[in-house]
Design an enzyme around this catalytic site. Structure first.
Site, mmCIF file in Angstrom:
data_model
loop_
_atom_site.group_PDB
_atom_site.id
_atom_site.type_symbol
_atom_site.label_atom_id
_atom_site.label_comp_id
_atom_site.label_asym_id
_atom_site.label_seq_id
_atom_site.Cartn_x
_atom_site.Cartn_y
_atom_site.Cartn_z
ATOM 1 N N SER A 145 -4.224 -5.612 8.026
ATOM 2 C CA SER A 145 -5.591 -5.133 7.194
ATOM 3 C C SER A 145 -6.416 -4.997 7.899
ATOM 4 O O SER A 145 -6.478 -5.286 9.283
ATOM 5 C CB SER A 145 -5.714 -6.497 6.469
ATOM 6 O OG SER A 145 -7.020 -6.264 5.779
ATOM 7 N N TYR A 159 -8.369 -15.414 6.642
ATOM 8 C CA TYR A 159 -7.420 -14.207 6.529
ATOM 9 C C TYR A 159 -7.511 -13.270 7.784
ATOM 10 O O TYR A 159 -6.546 -12.871 7.921
ATOM 11 C CB TYR A 159 -7.941 -13.414 5.144
ATOM 12 C CG TYR A 159 -7.197 -12.247 4.856
ATOM 13 C CD1 TYR A 159 -6.053 -12.483 4.261
ATOM 14 C CD2 TYR A 159 -7.902 -11.138 5.209
ATOM 15 C CE1 TYR A 159 -5.106 -11.304 3.884
ATOM 16 C CE2 TYR A 159 -7.206 -9.805 4.534
ATOM 17 C CZ TYR A 159 -5.836 -10.029 4.221
ATOM 18 O OH TYR A 159 -5.216 -8.906 3.766
ATOM 19 N N LYS A 163 -4.195 -11.586 10.162
ATOM 20 C CA LYS A 163 -4.210 -10.294 10.325
ATOM 21 C C LYS A 163 -4.175 -9.736 11.440
ATOM 22 O O LYS A 163 -3.426 -8.762 11.888
ATOM 23 C CB LYS A 163 -4.688 -9.518 9.163
ATOM 24 C CG LYS A 163 -4.332 -9.801 7.621
ATOM 25 C CD LYS A 163 -3.000 -9.505 7.561
ATOM 26 C CE LYS A 163 -2.711 -9.865 6.035
ATOM 27 N NZ LYS A 163 -1.202 -9.426 5.800
#
Length: 294
Positions: A145, A159, A163
């Site tokens: 991402s 998160y 990533k």
């Protein structure tokens, strides 16, 4: 790698969002598709719909956080189709973490890493040796991402860290595949360039009990619809990239043997330049000062 009818693609997180779009796109190219997801009902629905459209599919309920579950997925794929040519380690979750990084629950990190990082590794470990032994061209696509994979996102730090790990893992995979002189390529995917309508916002629905939060959230989870409404109320229009466009970008990238599946974006380019320049200058990360951490 040239995609051709009769090849096989494996997609994790295939019951919704990017994964489902990838599955449809591979099927449209004539590939047989192995659909893997932890949500049994949504997986069955996707498989039935694709089969009704004429696709040759195999659905396998899979928890990518569990190495044995991913090994079972590989066994099922090779048992049904004898070979795997494309592997998309796409399954992912948010984290549900709130507050400053020192206030996060360890289980928020454990859950996010179990899916977003270990899930990618489990896919690599279960499939790559068999793909190499098969001796045919192949390609691995790992979903990262821009939020973390390109630059830190302090407002979603757990998160973002997972990533970022996917990027480094894929760079290492690329180097190892080259060292083995295989015909297997590797890519890291940055979906976008805009927001995406996926189930990631509600990934807590699949959070296992072993990673359950140990204290109540201070704020309730928001759906994407609720977040979008809040942005509009604040006078901010949000642009969205269709998941079908992401899938098309992946197919083009595989054909071009492109490692960085990174769509053109002035925003991303600015982030990359700012971060790289900060490192080259040995300067403090001023590019993070624009984040407002409530």
């Amino acid at each position: 790698m040239r995609l051709a009818r009769g090849q096989t693609a494996v997609v994790t997180g295939a019951a919704s969002g990017i994964g489902r779009a990838l599955a449809h796109r591979f099927a449209a190219a004539g590939l047989r598709v192995v659909l893997a997801d932890i949500e049994e009902a949504a997986l069955a629905e996707t498989a039935a719909q694709m089969a009704a459209d004429g696709a040759e599919v195999l659905a396998q309920v899979t928890d990518v956080a569990d190495a044995d579950s991913v090994l079972a997925l590989a066994d099922a794929a090779y048992g049904a189709f004898d070979a795997v040519h494309v592997l998309c380690n796409n399954a992912g979750v948010g984290s549900g973490a709130e507050g400053r990084i020192w206030e996060h629950e360890a289980r928020d990190w454990q859950w996010a890493f179990s899916v977003n990082v270990w899930g990618v590794f489990h896919g690599i470990q279960a499939f790559i040796p068999r793909m190499i032994a098969g001796g045919e061209p192949g390609h691995v696509v790992n979903t990262s991402s821009g939020d973390g994979g390109i630059a830190p996102l302090p407002t979603a730090s757990v998160y973002a860290v997972t990533k970022a790990a996917v990027v480094t893992m894929t760079e290492s995979l690329y180097a190892h595949l080259r060292a083995e002189t295989t015909a297997i390529g590797a890519s890291v995917l940055f979906p976008g360039p805009h927001m995406l309508r996926t189930g990631l916002w509600e990934s807590h629905r699949n959070r296992p009990q072993r990673y359950a939060k140990q204290r109540p959230r201070r704020n309730p989870y928001r759906t994407l619809t609720q977040w979008e409404a809040a942005m509009k109320q604040a006078g901010r229009e949000v642009a969205f990239t269709p998941v079908e466009q992401v899938a098309e970008h992946v197919v083009e990238g595989i054909g071009a043997d492109r490692f960085w599946m990174l769509p053109a974006s002035e925003h991303s380019d600015r982030q990359i330049r700012a971060r790289a320049q900060s490192m080259l200058d040995r300067a403090n990360p001023a590019y993070l000062e624009s984040f407002i951490l409530d």
